[in-house]
Design an enzyme around this catalytic site. Structure first.
Site, PDB file in Angstrom:
ATOM      1  N   ASP A  45      -2.353  10.624  -2.424  1.00 46.87           N
ATOM      2  CA  ASP A  45      -2.620   9.540  -3.371  1.00 46.87           C
ATOM      3  C   ASP A  45      -2.876  10.070  -4.768  1.00 46.87           C
ATOM      4  O   ASP A  45      -2.718   9.349  -5.758  1.00 46.87           O
ATOM      5  CB  ASP A  45      -3.805   8.708  -2.891  1.00 46.87           C
ATOM      6  CG  ASP A  45      -3.365   7.828  -1.729  1.00 46.87           C
ATOM      7  OD1 ASP A  45      -3.353   8.311  -0.599  1.00 46.87           O
ATOM      8  OD2 ASP A  45      -2.973   6.667  -1.990  1.00 46.87           O
TER       9      ASP A  45
ATOM     10  N   ARG B 158       0.854  -1.188   0.000  1.00 52.85           N
ATOM     11  CA  ARG B 158       0.000   0.000   0.000  1.00 52.85           C
ATOM     12  C   ARG B 158       0.892   1.241   0.000  1.00 52.85           C
ATOM     13  O   ARG B 158       2.096   1.143   0.187  1.00 52.85           O
ATOM     14  CB  ARG B 158      -0.926  -0.008   1.226  1.00 52.85           C
ATOM     15  CG  ARG B 158      -0.151  -0.317   2.523  1.00 52.85           C
ATOM     16  CD  ARG B 158      -0.728   0.297   3.729  1.00 52.85           C
ATOM     17  NE  ARG B 158      -0.669   1.750   3.676  1.00 52.85           N
ATOM     18  CZ  ARG B 158       0.462   2.470   3.853  1.00 52.85           C
ATOM     19  NH1 ARG B 158       1.624   1.888   4.112  1.00 52.85           N
ATOM     20  NH2 ARG B 158       0.432   3.787   3.776  1.00 52.85           N
ATOM     21  N   GLY B 159       0.223   2.419  -0.142  1.00 56.98           N
ATOM     22  CA  GLY B 159       0.968   3.661  -0.258  1.00 56.98           C
ATOM     23  C   GLY B 159       1.180   3.942  -1.739  1.00 56.98           C
ATOM     24  O   GLY B 159       1.555   3.046  -2.506  1.00 56.98           O
ATOM     25  N   ALA B 160       0.934   5.182  -2.145  1.00 54.50           N
ATOM     26  CA  ALA B 160       0.857   5.488  -3.573  1.00 54.50           C
ATOM     27  C   ALA B 160       2.105   5.076  -4.376  1.00 54.50           C
ATOM     28  O   ALA B 160       1.978   4.354  -5.386  1.00 54.50           O
ATOM     29  CB  ALA B 160       0.534   6.967  -3.759  1.00 54.50           C
TER      30      ALA B 160
ATOM     31  N   ASN C 134      -6.020  12.126  -0.063  1.00 61.79           N
ATOM     32  CA  ASN C 134      -5.117  11.377   0.832  1.00 61.79           C
ATOM     33  C   ASN C 134      -5.974  10.650   1.867  1.00 61.79           C
ATOM     34  O   ASN C 134      -7.211  10.763   1.863  1.00 61.79           O
ATOM     35  CB  ASN C 134      -4.111  12.322   1.503  1.00 61.79           C
ATOM     36  CG  ASN C 134      -2.990  11.575   2.205  1.00 61.79           C
ATOM     37  OD1 ASN C 134      -2.383  10.669   1.620  1.00 61.79           O
ATOM     38  ND2 ASN C 134      -2.718  11.894   3.453  1.00 61.79           N
ATOM     39  N   LYS C 135      -5.327   9.914   2.721  1.00 63.21           N
ATOM     40  CA  LYS C 135      -6.018   9.102   3.727  1.00 63.21           C
ATOM     41  C   LYS C 135      -7.100   9.889   4.458  1.00 63.21           C
ATOM     42  O   LYS C 135      -6.881  11.043   4.837  1.00 63.21           O
ATOM     43  CB  LYS C 135      -4.987   8.560   4.724  1.00 63.21           C
ATOM     44  CG  LYS C 135      -5.531   7.681   5.825  1.00 63.21           C
ATOM     45  CD  LYS C 135      -6.378   6.536   5.312  1.00 63.21           C
ATOM     46  CE  LYS C 135      -5.657   5.651   4.328  1.00 63.21           C
ATOM     47  NZ  LYS C 135      -6.575   4.727   3.590  1.00 63.21           N
TER      48      LYS C 135
HETATM   49  O1  MRU Z   1      -4.958   3.129   2.097  1.00 59.06           O
HETATM   50  P1  MRU Z   1      -3.481   3.379   2.062  1.00 59.06           P
HETATM   51  O2  MRU Z   1      -2.788   2.906   3.288  1.00 59.06           O
HETATM   52  O3  MRU Z   1      -2.854   2.881   0.799  1.00 59.06           O
HETATM   53  O4  MRU Z   1      -3.360   4.959   2.047  1.00 59.06           O
HETATM   54  C1  MRU Z   1      -2.092   5.525   1.906  1.00 59.06           C
HETATM   55  C2  MRU Z   1      -2.095   7.006   2.060  1.00 59.06           C
HETATM   56  O5  MRU Z   1      -3.113   7.630   2.184  1.00 59.06           O
HETATM   57  C3  MRU Z   1      -0.764   7.681   1.985  1.00 59.06           C
HETATM   58  O6  MRU Z   1      -0.786   8.892   2.705  1.00 59.06           O
HETATM   59  C4  MRU Z   1      -0.407   8.002   0.532  1.00 59.06           C
HETATM   60  O7  MRU Z   1      -0.536   6.870  -0.291  1.00 59.06           O
HETATM   61  C5  MRU Z   1       0.951   8.526   0.397  1.00 59.06           C
HETATM   62  S1  MRU Z   1       2.154   7.256   0.684  1.00 59.06           S
HETATM   63  C6  MRU Z   1       3.684   7.847   0.503  1.00 59.06           C
END
Ligand code: MRU
Length: 346
Positions: A229, A45-47, A239-240
């Site tokens: 994201d 996970r994470g962009a 974002n989250k």
């Molecule tokens: O649902 P997730 O855990 O994939 O969400 C991730 C986020 O919201 C992060 O802040 C975003 O992807 C940036 S990661 C460097």
């Protein structure tokens, strides 16, 4: 630390983030459906990491179904990777980038995926340096940072985005303390960010999500640093979920709110917040936490995994190639791409 995702001996290797912090489990994946499942359940996970996973997914698809001999099954496999999660632009981008090399055969697709991996690593180090410089400019001396979700090496192959900046501040001796929000419902802040902060030896205290705005209002935070994201043309930031609340509170408290993301997360093809698909992950994650019920059986729930913060609440966007000061009237369209930084790696 082992990279959060990589290619080794003919397989995608990734740290299963659902097992952290209790266990460090590395998955070896050779099957597209298994990779799609890993993406959906947030094992990876994470962009930026999702972008790399998307590109590796095309490699697995091309190995399983020759694109020339079996184009329909190849296309279906690729589509399943691209559509595994909708909000982070990096996933679809990683898929498209690798797909563009498919005429060169599997080796060319793999080369494209490995190049993307290397590019995200370089981007992370560069934006961490740009971000730490900006924090010094905005705040001055040693800082207390607030952040949400997990934006460290786990989310970005190496170093990270917002957490990369925090690590860089710590390396420079400019971090008083990091304040990560636990990040309900899946607790990426509580499980993953604390794990990474502890490993880097950075002082930190975890707080529940709803305490974030209050600590901001009490002057206990100097800067909010968050990842993204998708950053769309008008500067809105997906974002989250919980990021928007922090931005509102930061504005009330007159605390800088800085978004940190690689250029690969900037999506000028999407005009504004209304055009962003927000993933809804269903009620299960809300009514239960890691297998423990926290609501009566059958309770209806809504579970947007992301929110969108409008540009007017964002002080600046930091990428690997530029700093865009929204607070000074700059826009994504008005600030050209600059050079990447190559800071010494600590
Ligand atoms: O649902 P997730 O855990 O994939 O969400 C991730 C986020 O919201 C992060 O802040 C975003 O992807 C940036 S990661 C460097």
């Amino acid at each position: 630390m082992q990279r959060t995702i990589d290619w080794a001996d003919g397989a995608v290797e990734l740290i299963d983030q659902t097992e952290l912090p209790e266990r460090e489990v590395v998955l070896r994946i050779t099957d597209v459906a298994v990779l799609v499942d890993a993406i959906r359940r947030l094992a990876v996970r994470g962009a930026p990491a999702l972008g790399v996973a998307g590109a590796f997914g095309v490699v697995l698809a091309a190995r399983a179904h020759d694109p020339a001999d079996d184009p329909d099954r190849f296309a279906a496999a690729v589509a399943s990777v691209r559509e595994a999660r909708p909000t982070a632009v990096n996933l679809a981008r990683g898929v498209e980038l690798a797909l563009g090399r498919v005429d060169g055969g599997v080796d060319a697709v793999l080369r494209a995926a490995l190049d993307l991996r290397d590019d995200e690593v370089a981007a992370s180090w560069s934006l961490s340096a740009y971000g730490a410089d900006l924090v010094r400019e905005l705040v001055g001396g040693p800082v207390r940072t607030m952040t949400i979700c997990n934006t460290g090496a786990l989310a970005a192959v190496e170093r990270g985005t917002a957490l990369g900046v925090i690590e860089e501040l710590h390396a420079r001796g400019e971090l008083v303390e990091a304040l990560p929000l636990e990040t309900r419902p899946l607790l990426q802040g509580g499980r993953l960010t604390t794990w990474e902060l502890a490993r880097m030896g950075a002082p930190h205290r975890l707080l529940v999500d709803s305490a974030g705005p209050f600590l901001l209002s009490r002057g206990q935070v100097d800067v909010v640093l968050v990842g993204a994201d998708r950053i769309v043309r008008d500067g809105a930031v997906a974002n989250k979920v919980g990021t928007f609340s922090l931005a509102l509170a930061a504005r009330y408290a007159r605390v800088p709110f800085v978004v940190v993301a690689p250029e690969s997360t900037v999506d000028p093809a999407t005009a504004s917040a209304d055009d962003i698909t927000i993933e809804d992950r269903g009620p299960g994650e809300v009514v239960g936490v890691r297998g423990v019920a926290v609501a009566p059986p059958g309770t209806p729930a809504v579970n947007p995994a992301f929110d969108v913060t409008p540009a007017e609440l964002v002080t600046a966007v930091v990428t690997d190639r530029r700093v865009v000061r929204f607070d000074r009237g700059e826009t994504l369209g008005s600030v050209p791409l600059g050079q990447r930084r190559t800071p010494s790696r600590t």
